[in-house]
Design a protein around this motif. Sequence first.
Motif, PDB file in Angstrom:
ATOM      1  N   LEU A   1       0.885  -1.250   0.018  1.00 50.83           N
ATOM      2  CA  LEU A   1      -0.057   0.040   0.031  1.00 50.83           C
ATOM      3  C   LEU A   1       0.878   1.523  -0.164  1.00 50.83           C
ATOM      4  N   ALA A   2       1.935   1.320   0.911  1.00 49.64           N
ATOM      5  CA  ALA A   2       2.928   2.380   0.968  1.00 49.64           C
ATOM      6  C   ALA A   2       3.527   2.776  -0.689  1.00 49.64           C
ATOM      7  N   LEU A   3       3.860   1.675  -1.170  1.00 52.15           N
ATOM      8  CA  LEU A   3       4.655   1.681  -2.620  1.00 52.15           C
ATOM      9  C   LEU A   3       3.399   2.132  -3.607  1.00 52.15           C
ATOM     10  N   ILE A   4       2.316   1.600  -3.412  1.00 55.80           N
ATOM     11  CA  ILE A   4       1.237   2.143  -4.441  1.00 55.80           C
ATOM     12  C   ILE A   4       0.993   3.636  -4.246  1.00 55.80           C
ATOM     13  N   GLY A   5       0.783   4.151  -2.875  1.00 52.24           N
ATOM     14  CA  GLY A   5       0.876   5.326  -2.342  1.00 52.24           C
ATOM     15  C   GLY A   5       1.746   6.448  -3.201  1.00 52.24           C
ATOM     16  N   GLY A   6       3.098   5.784  -2.864  1.00 57.89           N
ATOM     17  CA  GLY A   6       4.358   6.643  -3.347  1.00 57.89           C
ATOM     18  C   GLY A   6       4.175   6.915  -4.628  1.00 57.89           C
ATOM     19  N   LEU A   7       3.912   5.754  -5.524  1.00 60.87           N
ATOM     20  CA  LEU A   7       3.846   5.722  -6.996  1.00 60.87           C
ATOM     21  C   LEU A   7       2.584   6.823  -7.509  1.00 60.87           C
ATOM     22  N   LEU A   8       1.633   6.743  -6.749  1.00 58.15           N
ATOM     23  CA  LEU A   8       0.402   7.579  -7.070  1.00 58.15           C
ATOM     24  C   LEU A   8       0.957   9.155  -6.869  1.00 58.15           C
ATOM     25  N   ILE A   9       1.616   9.469  -5.826  1.00 56.05           N
ATOM     26  CA  ILE A   9       2.156  10.815  -5.418  1.00 56.05           C
ATOM     27  C   ILE A   9       3.125  11.282  -6.522  1.00 56.05           C
ATOM     28  N   PHE A  10       3.958  10.334  -6.715  1.00 59.33           N
ATOM     29  CA  PHE A  10       5.036  10.618  -7.769  1.00 59.33           C
ATOM     30  C   PHE A  10       4.408  10.784  -9.143  1.00 59.33           C
ATOM     31  N   SER A  11       3.323  10.103  -9.614  1.00 55.32           N
ATOM     32  CA  SER A  11       2.830  10.119 -10.782  1.00 55.32           C
ATOM     33  C   SER A  11       2.130  11.397 -10.730  1.00 55.32           C
ATOM     34  N   TYR A  12       1.266  11.761  -9.819  1.00 53.72           N
ATOM     35  CA  TYR A  12       0.668  13.220  -9.724  1.00 53.72           C
ATOM     36  C   TYR A  12       1.475  14.504  -9.809  1.00 53.72           C
ATOM     37  N   PHE A  13       2.704  14.085  -9.154  1.00 48.91           N
ATOM     38  CA  PHE A  13       3.827  15.243  -9.364  1.00 48.91           C
ATOM     39  C   PHE A  13       4.305  15.545 -10.861  1.00 48.91           C
ATOM     40  N   LEU A  14       4.526  14.297 -11.461  1.00 46.15           N
ATOM     41  CA  LEU A  14       4.945  14.137 -12.752  1.00 46.15           C
ATOM     42  C   LEU A  14       4.071  14.863 -13.729  1.00 46.15           C
ATOM     43  N   ALA A  15       2.751  14.491 -13.477  1.00 49.57           N
ATOM     44  CA  ALA A  15       1.702  15.170 -14.217  1.00 49.57           C
ATOM     45  C   ALA A  15       1.703  16.672 -14.182  1.00 49.57           C
ATOM     46  N   GLY A  16       1.696  17.147 -12.903  1.00 46.86           N
ATOM     47  CA  GLY A  16       1.692  18.399 -12.451  1.00 46.86           C
ATOM     48  C   GLY A  16       2.864  19.259 -12.982  1.00 46.86           C
ATOM     49  N   LEU A  17       4.076  18.475 -13.126  1.00 49.18           N
ATOM     50  CA  LEU A  17       5.280  19.069 -13.688  1.00 49.18           C
ATOM     51  C   LEU A  17       5.088  19.308 -15.072  1.00 49.18           C
ATOM     52  N   GLN A  18       4.521  18.172 -15.810  1.00 52.43           N
ATOM     53  CA  GLN A  18       4.535  18.500 -17.371  1.00 52.43           C
ATOM     54  C   GLN A  18       3.591  19.621 -17.810  1.00 52.43           C
ATOM     55  N   HIS A  19       2.294  19.797 -16.988  1.00 49.27           N
ATOM     56  CA  HIS A  19       1.471  20.820 -17.032  1.00 49.27           C
ATOM     57  C   HIS A  19       2.158  22.207 -16.713  1.00 49.27           C
ATOM     58  N   PHE A  20       2.917  22.196 -15.763  1.00 45.20           N
ATOM     59  CA  PHE A  20       3.733  23.404 -15.395  1.00 45.20           C
ATOM     60  C   PHE A  20       4.524  23.793 -16.502  1.00 45.20           C
ATOM     61  N   VAL A  21       5.280  22.933 -16.944  1.00 47.71           N
ATOM     62  CA  VAL A  21       6.169  23.249 -18.078  1.00 47.71           C
ATOM     63  C   VAL A  21       5.470  23.695 -19.299  1.00 47.71           C
ATOM     64  N   LEU A  22       4.616  22.930 -19.704  1.00 48.17           N
ATOM     65  CA  LEU A  22       3.623  23.373 -20.964  1.00 48.17           C
ATOM     66  C   LEU A  22       2.998  24.560 -20.942  1.00 48.17           C
ATOM     67  N   THR A  23       2.483  25.280 -19.635  1.00 45.03           N
ATOM     68  CA  THR A  23       1.838  26.360 -19.580  1.00 45.03           C
ATOM     69  C   THR A  23       2.657  27.498 -19.185  1.00 45.03           C
ATOM     70  N   LEU A  24       4.176  27.495 -19.103  1.00 46.20           N
ATOM     71  CA  LEU A  24       4.891  28.528 -18.683  1.00 46.20           C
ATOM     72  C   LEU A  24       4.577  29.778 -19.688  1.00 46.20           C
ATOM     73  N   PRO A  25       4.619  30.918 -18.901  1.00 42.25           N
ATOM     74  CA  PRO A  25       4.077  32.130 -20.027  1.00 42.25           C
ATOM     75  C   PRO A  25       5.327  32.570 -20.829  1.00 42.25           C
ATOM     76  N   LYS A  26       4.827  32.960 -21.910  1.00 39.08           N
ATOM     77  CA  LYS A  26       5.569  33.406 -22.980  1.00 39.08           C
ATOM     78  C   LYS A  26       5.664  34.950 -23.016  1.00 39.08           C
ATOM     79  N   LYS A  27       6.717  35.610 -23.335  1.00 41.90           N
ATOM     80  CA  LYS A  27       6.752  37.255 -23.566  1.00 41.90           C
ATOM     81  C   LYS A  27       5.753  37.200 -25.026  1.00 41.90           C
ATOM     82  N   SER A  28       4.939  38.374 -24.541  1.00 39.74           N
ATOM     83  CA  SER A  28       3.643  38.849 -25.730  1.00 39.74           C
ATOM     84  C   SER A  28       4.611  39.605 -26.752  1.00 39.74           C
ATOM     85  N   GLY A  29       5.880  40.498 -26.269  1.00 37.40           N
ATOM     86  CA  GLY A  29       6.425  41.204 -27.188  1.00 37.40           C
ATOM     87  C   GLY A  29       5.926  42.426 -27.236  1.00 37.40           C
TER      88      GLY A  29
END
Length: 197
Positions: free
Chosen positions: A11-39
């Motif tokens: 159960l601890a391993l499954i919980g850890g994997l879920l937390i890690f997966s959530y973090f990775l998904a959040g990180l990917q979204h964070f990077v993809l939505t980083l703001p860009k200079k409007s110019g």
Amino acid sequence: MVVRALKTAKLALIGGLLIFSYFLAGLQHFVLTLPKKSGSAHPKTDGIVVITGGQQRLADGMSLLQNGSSRALLVSGVGHGVNKTILAEELGLDEQARTLLNCCVTLEFEAGDTRGNAMAAVKWATNNKFRSLRLVTANYHMPRAKYVFTSKMPEIGLYFWPVSPSDLTLETWWQKPDMIRLLAREYAKYMTETLRI
């Protein structure tokens, strides 16, 4: 007893994997939505705030000031021992830009983190009766900076100028360990900041 221990470990391993997966998904979204200079640096603002951490941020801040996007600039979180002469040399400023640096740029040395930068900006804006600011910082730092600055100065109009560091290639960030560490650390700081009371 052994079976129960194995179930707990599983159960601890499954919980850890879920937390890690959530973090990775959040990180990917964070990077993809980083703001860009409007110019576009419109509208003009009363002041510009540059959070230290890279020469490109300072160069962009000075460029905005030179282009008339604002009438004053605050550089927050400057290292002790740094002065305007050193900054002018590092940025390769010409005589006209040096004159602007000397008359219209304030160096702030006390801020040690983003909250400190925001508090310094509030004080500077209040002392100068500024009603609007443009914040200049790295694109990966902007989500956290935006969150902190917005919460600390709700009465001031804020505009944002994200700087893309030349060594940060977002298309291939996951292939570079240094970039993974940088972005994961900043995402974790951003998440922590949004949970603070």
